[in-house]
Design an enzyme around this catalytic site. Sequence first.
Site, PDB file in Angstrom:
ATOM      1  N   CYS A  52      31.229  78.999  44.509  1.00 27.14           N
ATOM      2  CA  CYS A  52      30.668  79.593  45.720  1.00 27.14           C
ATOM      3  C   CYS A  52      31.454  79.110  46.935  1.00 27.14           C
ATOM      4  O   CYS A  52      31.963  77.987  46.958  1.00 27.14           O
ATOM      5  CB  CYS A  52      29.194  79.221  45.856  1.00 27.14           C
ATOM      6  SG  CYS A  52      28.372  79.990  47.281  1.00 27.14           S
ATOM      7  N   ASP A  54      30.264  78.225  49.634  1.00 26.53           N
ATOM      8  CA  ASP A  54      29.446  77.266  50.374  1.00 26.53           C
ATOM      9  C   ASP A  54      30.236  75.984  50.648  1.00 26.53           C
ATOM     10  O   ASP A  54      30.818  75.391  49.738  1.00 26.53           O
ATOM     11  CB  ASP A  54      28.183  76.935  49.562  1.00 26.53           C
ATOM     12  CG  ASP A  54      27.138  76.203  50.379  1.00 26.53           C
ATOM     13  OD1 ASP A  54      27.438  75.103  50.887  1.00 26.53           O
ATOM     14  OD2 ASP A  54      26.007  76.709  50.501  1.00 26.53           O
ATOM     15  N   ARG A  56      29.378  73.086  51.124  1.00 28.01           N
ATOM     16  CA  ARG A  56      28.818  71.847  50.566  1.00 28.01           C
ATOM     17  C   ARG A  56      29.165  71.656  49.094  1.00 28.01           C
ATOM     18  O   ARG A  56      28.721  70.685  48.474  1.00 28.01           O
ATOM     19  CB  ARG A  56      27.297  71.859  50.723  1.00 28.01           C
ATOM     20  CG  ARG A  56      26.811  71.965  52.158  1.00 28.01           C
ATOM     21  CD  ARG A  56      25.336  72.308  52.210  1.00 28.01           C
ATOM     22  NE  ARG A  56      25.066  73.627  51.631  1.00 28.01           N
ATOM     23  CZ  ARG A  56      23.844  74.121  51.436  1.00 28.01           C
ATOM     24  NH1 ARG A  56      22.779  73.400  51.791  1.00 28.01           N
ATOM     25  NH2 ARG A  56      23.677  75.317  50.907  1.00 28.01           N
ATOM     26  N   HIS A 108      25.337  76.973  42.469  1.00 26.07           N
ATOM     27  CA  HIS A 108      24.604  75.817  42.992  1.00 26.07           C
ATOM     28  C   HIS A 108      23.206  76.236  43.421  1.00 26.07           C
ATOM     29  O   HIS A 108      22.992  77.352  43.899  1.00 26.07           O
ATOM     30  CB  HIS A 108      25.349  75.178  44.168  1.00 26.07           C
ATOM     31  CG  HIS A 108      25.423  76.054  45.395  1.00 26.07           C
ATOM     32  ND1 HIS A 108      24.519  75.948  46.436  1.00 26.07           N
ATOM     33  CD2 HIS A 108      26.269  77.052  45.738  1.00 26.07           C
ATOM     34  CE1 HIS A 108      24.830  76.832  47.370  1.00 26.07           C
ATOM     35  NE2 HIS A 108      25.890  77.523  46.969  1.00 26.07           N
ATOM     36  N   CYS A 111      21.552  78.488  46.753  1.00 21.51           N
ATOM     37  CA  CYS A 111      22.633  79.395  47.142  1.00 21.51           C
ATOM     38  C   CYS A 111      22.118  80.484  48.085  1.00 21.51           C
ATOM     39  O   CYS A 111      21.200  81.246  47.739  1.00 21.51           O
ATOM     40  CB  CYS A 111      23.247  80.031  45.894  1.00 21.51           C
ATOM     41  SG  CYS A 111      24.578  81.200  46.241  1.00 21.51           S
TER      42      CYS A 111
END
Length: 219
Positions: A52, A54, A56, A108, A111
Amino acid sequence: MCAKPIHDTNHITYETLLEGNKKFIEKSLALDPEYFEKLANGQNPPVLWIGCADSRVPANQITNTAPGEIFVHRNIANMVIHTDMNMLSVLDYAVNVLQVKHVIVTGHYGCGGVIAAMSNKEYGLIDNWLRHIKDVYRIHADELIAIEDDQKRVDRLVELNVVENVYNLCKTSIVQNAWAKGQPLSVHGWVYSIETGIITDMKVSTQDNAKMDSVFRFK
């Protein structure tokens, strides 16, 4: 001075990014004077990570690996879409040129893409991308509807989205042709917890198309 909390990004500016680069160089050379020279000689990563976007969920940090050890492709909600030429180009290069041994689809919990796909809100252009996640929901609707807790339902869709995208990965001509040639290639599905840092193996690893529905097989 104490380090700022990881969620506090107010201190990050254009200038601090460039200053951070200088510190990165200093630290890297202090550990190994030939660090950048070695990296410049080429890459031979054994793993392709499809994760992803993302911020993080950085592949190297959460697996404790170094630059050059994981080839990375990231998009919204770690999708493997058969019309996505960006993803297919990365996959083709990783499998046929870099000869990676493992391809890992990593989602994750929490999400944003999955959460958005579960709503009836209209977000714009990204709605066309999220439709693929909605299709995962449709396939597993009976199981998901039966989950009363909203958070657990989201978490389960995150997991199922990884599983379905591992299947999508196996269906690509790139992966199937590699298997047909006897190339050692395994595909896997993981889900990462931002809250705990723990990676969960979804137990869908495979090294061939033996369990794939015949309609999807090329060989």
